[in-house]
Design a protein around this motif. Sequence first.
Motif, mmCIF file in Angstrom:
data_model
loop_
_atom_site.group_PDB
_atom_site.id
_atom_site.type_symbol
_atom_site.label_atom_id
_atom_site.label_comp_id
_atom_site.label_asym_id
_atom_site.label_seq_id
_atom_site.Cartn_x
_atom_site.Cartn_y
_atom_site.Cartn_z
ATOM 1 N N ALA A 146 -9.013 64.844 -24.737
ATOM 2 C CA ALA A 146 -8.299 63.808 -23.986
ATOM 3 C C ALA A 146 -7.866 62.650 -24.880
ATOM 4 N N GLY A 147 -8.329 62.633 -26.129
ATOM 5 C CA GLY A 147 -8.021 61.517 -27.014
ATOM 6 C C GLY A 147 -8.707 60.237 -26.593
ATOM 7 N N LEU A 148 -9.923 60.379 -26.085
ATOM 8 C CA LEU A 148 -10.676 59.229 -25.598
ATOM 9 C C LEU A 148 -11.282 58.495 -26.796
ATOM 10 N N GLY A 149 -10.776 57.303 -27.093
ATOM 11 C CA GLY A 149 -11.151 56.639 -28.325
ATOM 12 C C GLY A 149 -12.171 55.529 -28.204
ATOM 13 N N ALA A 150 -12.572 55.158 -26.994
ATOM 14 C CA ALA A 150 -13.537 54.064 -26.835
ATOM 15 C C ALA A 150 -14.887 54.448 -27.426
ATOM 16 N N PRO A 151 -15.616 53.493 -28.019
ATOM 17 C CA PRO A 151 -16.963 53.786 -28.533
ATOM 18 C C PRO A 151 -17.864 54.311 -27.425
ATOM 19 N N GLN A 152 -18.672 55.307 -27.780
ATOM 20 C CA GLN A 152 -19.551 55.922 -26.791
ATOM 21 C C GLN A 152 -21.011 55.764 -27.210
ATOM 22 N N ARG A 153 -21.838 55.442 -26.236
ATOM 23 C CA ARG A 153 -23.279 55.379 -26.419
ATOM 24 C C ARG A 153 -23.893 56.280 -25.348
ATOM 25 N N ARG A 154 -25.170 56.587 -25.508
ATOM 26 C CA ARG A 154 -25.735 57.484 -24.503
ATOM 27 C C ARG A 154 -27.218 57.247 -24.279
ATOM 28 N N VAL A 155 -27.627 57.626 -23.089
ATOM 29 C CA VAL A 155 -29.046 57.702 -22.741
ATOM 30 C C VAL A 155 -29.462 59.145 -22.972
ATOM 31 N N CYS A 156 -30.470 59.343 -23.791
ATOM 32 C CA CYS A 156 -30.919 60.693 -24.125
ATOM 33 C C CYS A 156 -31.828 61.261 -23.034
ATOM 34 N N CYS A 157 -32.868 60.501 -22.673
ATOM 35 C CA CYS A 157 -33.857 60.980 -21.703
ATOM 36 C C CYS A 157 -34.700 59.800 -21.235
ATOM 37 N N TYR A 158 -35.377 59.979 -20.107
ATOM 38 C CA TYR A 158 -36.194 58.887 -19.573
ATOM 39 C C TYR A 158 -37.338 59.435 -18.720
ATOM 40 N N ALA A 317 -25.745 50.483 -23.850
ATOM 41 C CA ALA A 317 -24.452 49.874 -24.180
ATOM 42 C C ALA A 317 -24.555 48.970 -25.397
ATOM 43 N N ALA A 318 -25.725 48.378 -25.596
ATOM 44 C CA ALA A 318 -25.908 47.435 -26.708
ATOM 45 C C ALA A 318 -26.545 48.086 -27.928
ATOM 46 N N ALA A 319 -26.885 49.367 -27.838
ATOM 47 C CA ALA A 319 -27.619 50.028 -28.912
ATOM 48 C C ALA A 319 -26.690 50.814 -29.824
ATOM 49 N N ALA A 320 -27.178 51.108 -31.009
ATOM 50 C CA ALA A 320 -26.411 51.912 -31.964
ATOM 51 C C ALA A 320 -26.849 53.371 -31.947
ATOM 52 N N ARG A 321 -28.028 53.644 -31.363
ATOM 53 C CA ARG A 321 -28.570 55.000 -31.335
ATOM 54 C C ARG A 321 -28.779 55.425 -29.887
ATOM 55 N N PRO A 322 -29.023 56.710 -29.662
ATOM 56 C CA PRO A 322 -29.322 57.153 -28.301
ATOM 57 C C PRO A 322 -30.506 56.382 -27.717
ATOM 58 N N MET A 323 -30.461 56.124 -26.428
ATOM 59 C CA MET A 323 -31.501 55.361 -25.747
ATOM 60 C C MET A 323 -32.478 56.312 -25.055
ATOM 61 N N THR A 324 -33.760 55.989 -25.121
ATOM 62 C CA THR A 324 -34.789 56.714 -24.390
ATOM 63 C C THR A 324 -35.629 55.703 -23.609
ATOM 64 N N CYS A 325 -36.674 56.190 -22.951
ATOM 65 C CA CYS A 325 -37.579 55.291 -22.244
ATOM 66 C C CYS A 325 -38.672 54.756 -23.161
#
Length: 345
Positions: A146-158, A317-325
Motif C-alpha cells: 500500500a506504500g504506507l510510510g508512517a513510522p510503525q510501532r507495535r505491542v508484542c505481547c501482554y 507509540a513512544a517506544a523504539a522497540r516492541p512493547m511487552t507487559c
Amino acid sequence: MKLAIVLFNLGGPDSLTAVEPFLRNLFSDPAILRLPAWLRRPAAWAIARRRKEAAQSIYRHIGGRSPLLEQTRAQADELERALGRKGMDARVFIAMRAWHPLSGETALVVKAYAPNRIVLLPLYPQYSTTTSGSSLCDWQAAAAAAGLGAPQRRVCCYPWDAGFVAALVERLEAALAARKPQQTYRVLFSAHGLPQRTVNAGDPYQWQIEQTVAAILQRCGARGLDWRISYQSRVGPLAWLEPATDAEIRRAGAEGRALIVMPVAFVSEHSETLVELDIDYARIARESGVPDYIRVPTVGTSDAYIDGLARLVLKAAAAARPMTCGEGRICPARFAGCGFREAPA
C-alpha cells in the motif's frame, strides 16, 4: 500526534457461504500449514472442502456467522474512546488474518487516514508464531504494497498486563461467587491448543499461557483453589499440547468435581467459546457426571482490559522497540520463536 492503531485478530466467516473461503485463507497461512508453498495452496483447498460442512454446522449454532468482527469492533470503539479520554488524536482500525477486513484492505484505509504514527496491537495477549507472528508478517506485506510510510510501532505481547489480568480476575471472582454449596469445584484455565512440534520449535505460547494463569492466581489470592491448565480446539492427527480440555472435563466427572471453565487466551466470544465451550464441552460435562459447569465469559470490552490496552498503546507509540507487559523481552532465551527478537516494525 495523529495516531492509528491496528488491531490484529483472526476473523471469522460472516455467512455460511463464507465458511469455505475462510477455511482456505486460514489453512493457506504458512504459520498454520507448514508445507512448501507449491503444496500448501492445494492442501489448504482440500482441507477447506473436507471441513466445510462440519464448520457450517458449528456456525449454525450461532446464527450462521461468526460474531468476532462485531466483538472486535466494539473493542476498537472502546479503545478509541479510552485514548480520546487521555487526550490522544487516535483512530482504531481492524486487520483480520483469515477474513474481512483483511490486512490489504485495512492498510489502504490507514494510508488514507494519513497518521503520523501507527501502533500494531494484537488481540492475542500471549504471543505465538501462529497468531501474532502470522498477523504481523501479513500486515508488513500489506503495508509495503500500500506504500504506507508512517513510522510503525507495535505491542508484542501482554500475558500478565495488569489490565488484562484484572479483567480476568474480576470474571473469575464472579464465577467463584456463583458456586453451589456442598460442591467441590475445579477451575480449568482453557486456552487454544497448538501442535506440540510448534512449541518444540521455540514458540513461547505455552509458557506465556502459564504466566497468565500464575498472574491470575497471584492476584486472585484464592488459597487452596483446585485448578489446571488445559488446551482445546485440537484438529488433525498431530500431537497437540496437553492436557486436552475435553479430557480434563471427563476426569473431573470421574472425580466428582464441579467445574469453572475459564478461557485465558480468547478475549472475545466466538465459535470456540459459544459452541465448543458452551455447547460441546457442556454436553461432555453432563455426560461425564460433572455436577455443575460454569463457563467464565471472555474479557470483551471490560474497562480494565480496555484501559490496559490503552496504556500499552501509549507506551508503544513512544517506544523504539516492541512493547511487552515487562521490561523489554519477557520470554526466556530458549524460545527462539519469541516475537520480541524481530526488528521493530
